[in-house]
Scaffold this active site. Structure first.
Site, mmCIF file in Angstrom:
data_model
loop_
_atom_site.group_PDB
_atom_site.id
_atom_site.type_symbol
_atom_site.label_atom_id
_atom_site.label_comp_id
_atom_site.label_asym_id
_atom_site.label_seq_id
_atom_site.Cartn_x
_atom_site.Cartn_y
_atom_site.Cartn_z
ATOM 1 N N GLU A 157 17.219 -8.130 -12.538
ATOM 2 C CA GLU A 157 16.218 -7.342 -11.830
ATOM 3 C C GLU A 157 15.613 -8.220 -10.746
ATOM 4 O OE1 GLU A 157 17.399 -5.489 -15.151
ATOM 5 O OE2 GLU A 157 16.149 -7.280 -15.382
ATOM 6 N N GLU B 282 -8.630 -1.895 1.718
ATOM 7 C CA GLU B 282 -7.545 -2.543 0.976
ATOM 8 C C GLU B 282 -8.042 -3.125 -0.347
ATOM 9 O OE1 GLU B 282 -5.580 -5.407 3.445
ATOM 10 O OE2 GLU B 282 -5.044 -3.936 4.986
ATOM 11 N N GLU C 20 -10.054 -12.280 6.668
ATOM 12 C CA GLU C 20 -10.427 -12.844 5.373
ATOM 13 C C GLU C 20 -11.514 -13.905 5.438
ATOM 14 O OE1 GLU C 20 -6.435 -12.149 2.732
ATOM 15 O OE2 GLU C 20 -6.866 -14.201 3.380
#
Length: 207
Positions: free
Chosen positions: A48, A158, A112
């Site tokens: 995976e 967000e 940020e």
């Protein structure tokens, strides 16, 4: 003696690939085979793969004041450990299509931490967890003035909630030794700063 890198991506045969999850991130399942070092062919096996785009991380450093800016925010992946899931990290963000890592650095610096980098210097590019993820980190040092740095930032839509801390370089480096900083990008960048600090300060006329 055999030299490394005798194989390339062209030696890998992906017989089948399917997407098994697609949400905020994506997970694919692959059936593949490749040659072995002893000359045999590996039987077909499955893996995976976590599909995550490249990201850019920046260590904001003021070589005049000898201070860095570190960001504190909640990280789900640290939940369930003995430590707090609020980590001290670098300025960081995912690379969007058409953006250079330098573009991402400047965008994320503003979003940020309210910072603009007067110059960016590449530290390195590295694969975060190549056993199961595609993510590559583009790591930089960014020159800033920390005189008025710090505060609360982040994009609310967000779900970002970020506190920017101004930290003396010596203290930030000590945080690696005592475990207060234990994420790869910050460790690599701060250890790079240890090696290059004198050069950076001398370049700005500091002893």
């Amino acid at each position: 003696m055999t030299r490394p890198f005798q194989f390339t991506a062209s030696d890998v045969n992906v017989e089948k690939r399917e997407t098994v999850f697609h949400g905020f991130f994506r997970m694919d399942k692959l059936w593949l085979t490749h040659p072995r070092f002893d000359g045999r062919q590996m039987p077909v096996f499955t893996r995976e793969l976590f599909i995550r785009g490249d990201a850019t991380c920046v260590l904001p450093y003021d070589p005049v004041r000898d201070e860095v800016v570190l960001l504190e925010q909640f990280r789900l992946g640290a939940l369930g450990r003995t430590q707090s899931p609020w980590l001290l990290e670098l300025v960081a963000g995912m690379n969007e299509e058409g953006e250079s890592p330098e573009d991402v650095a400047q965008r994320e610096g503003q979003e940020e931490a309210g910072l603009s980098f007067s110059c960016l210097e590449k530290i390195c590019d590295y694969l975060v967890s190549p056993g199961g993820s595609t993510e590559m980190i583009h790591l930089f040092w960014g020159e800033v003035s920390t005189e008025s740095a710090g505060g609360i930032f982040g994009m609310e839509h967000e779900h970002e909630d970020i506190r920017a801390h101004v930290v003396a370089a010596d203290e930030a480096i000590a945080m690696i030794s005592d475990g207060r900083i234990n994420n790869a990008a910050a460790i690599i960048a701060l250890q790079w700063l240890q090696l290059n600090r004198s050069r950076l300060r001398a370049g700005r006329g500091q002893p």
